[in-house]
Design a protein around this motif. Structure first.
Motif, PDB file in Angstrom:
ATOM      1  N   TYR A   4      41.303  -7.220 -40.783  1.00 27.16           N
ATOM      2  CA  TYR A   4      42.251  -6.943 -39.693  1.00 27.16           C
ATOM      3  C   TYR A   4      43.325  -8.019 -39.594  1.00 27.16           C
ATOM      4  O   TYR A   4      44.498  -7.713 -39.441  1.00 27.16           O
ATOM      5  CB  TYR A   4      41.490  -6.830 -38.371  1.00 27.16           C
ATOM      6  CG  TYR A   4      42.266  -6.149 -37.275  1.00 27.16           C
ATOM      7  CD1 TYR A   4      42.317  -4.766 -37.199  1.00 27.16           C
ATOM      8  CD2 TYR A   4      42.960  -6.891 -36.325  1.00 27.16           C
ATOM      9  CE1 TYR A   4      43.015  -4.131 -36.195  1.00 27.16           C
ATOM     10  CE2 TYR A   4      43.668  -6.259 -35.307  1.00 27.16           C
ATOM     11  CZ  TYR A   4      43.692  -4.887 -35.260  1.00 27.16           C
ATOM     12  OH  TYR A   4      44.394  -4.256 -34.270  1.00 27.16           O
ATOM     13  N   ILE A   5      42.920  -9.283 -39.709  1.00 28.50           N
ATOM     14  CA  ILE A   5      43.895 -10.379 -39.596  1.00 28.50           C
ATOM     15  C   ILE A   5      44.872 -10.332 -40.768  1.00 28.50           C
ATOM     16  O   ILE A   5      46.073 -10.540 -40.586  1.00 28.50           O
ATOM     17  CB  ILE A   5      43.185 -11.748 -39.492  1.00 28.50           C
ATOM     18  CG1 ILE A   5      42.579 -11.868 -38.082  1.00 28.50           C
ATOM     19  CG2 ILE A   5      44.138 -12.896 -39.782  1.00 28.50           C
ATOM     20  CD1 ILE A   5      41.867 -13.171 -37.815  1.00 28.50           C
ATOM     21  N   THR A   6      44.387 -10.035 -41.950  1.00 31.24           N
ATOM     22  CA  THR A   6      45.277  -9.932 -43.109  1.00 31.24           C
ATOM     23  C   THR A   6      46.306  -8.839 -42.872  1.00 31.24           C
ATOM     24  O   THR A   6      47.505  -9.025 -43.145  1.00 31.24           O
ATOM     25  CB  THR A   6      44.461  -9.645 -44.388  1.00 31.24           C
ATOM     26  OG1 THR A   6      43.553 -10.734 -44.587  1.00 31.24           O
ATOM     27  CG2 THR A   6      45.362  -9.489 -45.600  1.00 31.24           C
ATOM     28  N   GLN A   7      45.871  -7.696 -42.360  1.00 32.39           N
ATOM     29  CA  GLN A   7      46.808  -6.607 -42.063  1.00 32.39           C
ATOM     30  C   GLN A   7      47.783  -7.008 -40.965  1.00 32.39           C
ATOM     31  O   GLN A   7      48.971  -6.694 -41.041  1.00 32.39           O
ATOM     32  CB  GLN A   7      46.044  -5.358 -41.644  1.00 32.39           C
ATOM     33  CG  GLN A   7      45.277  -4.709 -42.769  1.00 32.39           C
ATOM     34  CD  GLN A   7      44.592  -3.447 -42.299  1.00 32.39           C
ATOM     35  OE1 GLN A   7      45.101  -2.724 -41.453  1.00 32.39           O
ATOM     36  NE2 GLN A   7      43.418  -3.175 -42.856  1.00 32.39           N
ATOM     37  N   VAL A  29      37.213 -15.967 -38.176  1.00 33.92           N
ATOM     38  CA  VAL A  29      38.092 -15.747 -37.021  1.00 33.92           C
ATOM     39  C   VAL A  29      38.020 -14.277 -36.605  1.00 33.92           C
ATOM     40  O   VAL A  29      37.939 -13.967 -35.415  1.00 33.92           O
ATOM     41  CB  VAL A  29      39.550 -16.171 -37.329  1.00 33.92           C
ATOM     42  CG1 VAL A  29      40.490 -15.791 -36.184  1.00 33.92           C
ATOM     43  CG2 VAL A  29      39.617 -17.668 -37.604  1.00 33.92           C
ATOM     44  N   GLU A  30      38.013 -13.374 -37.577  1.00 38.47           N
ATOM     45  CA  GLU A  30      37.909 -11.940 -37.265  1.00 38.47           C
ATOM     46  C   GLU A  30      36.621 -11.634 -36.503  1.00 38.47           C
ATOM     47  O   GLU A  30      36.645 -10.904 -35.508  1.00 38.47           O
ATOM     48  CB  GLU A  30      37.948 -11.106 -38.560  1.00 38.47           C
ATOM     49  CG  GLU A  30      39.304 -11.046 -39.202  1.00 38.47           C
ATOM     50  CD  GLU A  30      39.278 -10.401 -40.576  1.00 38.47           C
ATOM     51  OE1 GLU A  30      40.358  -9.954 -41.000  1.00 38.47           O
ATOM     52  OE2 GLU A  30      38.210 -10.355 -41.226  1.00 38.47           O
ATOM     53  N   LEU A  59      37.921 -22.658 -39.888  1.00 41.14           N
ATOM     54  CA  LEU A  59      37.286 -21.346 -40.033  1.00 41.14           C
ATOM     55  C   LEU A  59      38.009 -20.512 -41.085  1.00 41.14           C
ATOM     56  O   LEU A  59      39.219 -20.642 -41.282  1.00 41.14           O
ATOM     57  CB  LEU A  59      37.331 -20.585 -38.699  1.00 41.14           C
ATOM     58  CG  LEU A  59      36.667 -21.253 -37.499  1.00 41.14           C
ATOM     59  CD1 LEU A  59      36.954 -20.451 -36.230  1.00 41.14           C
ATOM     60  CD2 LEU A  59      35.177 -21.395 -37.719  1.00 41.14           C
ATOM     61  N   THR A  60      37.258 -19.632 -41.719  1.00 39.49           N
ATOM     62  CA  THR A  60      37.887 -18.669 -42.634  1.00 39.49           C
ATOM     63  C   THR A  60      38.501 -17.536 -41.803  1.00 39.49           C
ATOM     64  O   THR A  60      38.162 -17.379 -40.621  1.00 39.49           O
ATOM     65  CB  THR A  60      36.844 -18.063 -43.601  1.00 39.49           C
ATOM     66  OG1 THR A  60      35.913 -17.288 -42.820  1.00 39.49           O
ATOM     67  CG2 THR A  60      36.119 -19.137 -44.398  1.00 39.49           C
ATOM     68  N   ALA A  77      39.218 -17.193 -30.433  1.00 39.13           N
ATOM     69  CA  ALA A  77      38.353 -17.423 -31.597  1.00 39.13           C
ATOM     70  C   ALA A  77      38.544 -18.832 -32.162  1.00 39.13           C
ATOM     71  O   ALA A  77      37.611 -19.425 -32.696  1.00 39.13           O
ATOM     72  CB  ALA A  77      38.638 -16.377 -32.678  1.00 39.13           C
ATOM     73  N   LEU A  78      39.749 -19.363 -32.018  1.00 39.26           N
ATOM     74  CA  LEU A  78      40.051 -20.712 -32.512  1.00 39.26           C
ATOM     75  C   LEU A  78      39.809 -21.786 -31.455  1.00 39.26           C
ATOM     76  O   LEU A  78      40.062 -22.963 -31.700  1.00 39.26           O
ATOM     77  CB  LEU A  78      41.514 -20.771 -32.987  1.00 39.26           C
ATOM     78  CG  LEU A  78      41.880 -19.866 -34.167  1.00 39.26           C
ATOM     79  CD1 LEU A  78      43.380 -19.878 -34.389  1.00 39.26           C
ATOM     80  CD2 LEU A  78      41.128 -20.290 -35.423  1.00 39.26           C
TER      81      LEU A  78
END
Length: 152
Positions: free
Chosen positions: A51-54, A41-42, A36-37, A73-74
């Protein structure tokens, strides 16, 4: 030979910031290895865009609910994730496993003594600063008998 997770759990003092960074790194590896990208996932985790990058950049505090949402999510088990991060010791008695030989116990005692000595040095420095401050106040006459309300 014990793996790094066990060594960290029982041989070193676990600092919250260090453990948080370690958990973020584990989550980042899982997300990056996923088919997944990050955006997918977000969406699955119910996070807003970026949000995940932050989170991975440590601009947002990691919370338990973030870990669970990302693992969900995973399609990964939280129990397995945490078991791998903090594997149980073989005997079930952490103190016995962590100090299974005398050399290891001696190193643990030495680390505790160093922490104690450092604490004592800091305390001694604080006392010296307090004494210096009191001396300055006495020099200004703030501790005269008349000012203290004592007997003449």
């Amino acid at each position: 030979m014990r793996n790094r997770g066990v060594a960290m759990a029982y041989d070193e003092v676990m600092e919250p910031e260090t453990e948080t960074r370690r958990m973020i790194a584990r989550l980042r590896r899982l997300v990056d290895r996923s088919p997944l990208t990050r955006r997918q996932v977000e969406v699955r985790a119910g996070f807003s865009r970026g949000y995940i990058t932050q989170l991975f950049a440590e601009r947002i505090d990691l919370k338990y609910q973030h870990v669970i949402a990302i693992l969900s999510a995973l399609d990964l088990s939280p129990a397995r994730f945490f078991r791998q991060a903090y594997p149980p010791l073989q005997s079930g008695y952490p103190a016995l496993e962590a100090f299974r030989d005398e050399a290891e116990a001696a190193r643990a005692i030495e680390r505790a003594q160093k922490r104690s000595a450092a604490s004592m040095r800091r305390l001694t420095e604080r006392v010296a600063r307090c004494e210096a401050a009191i001396a300055q106040l006495e020099a200004r006459g703030l501790f005269d008998d008349d000012a203290s309300g004592g007997d003449p």
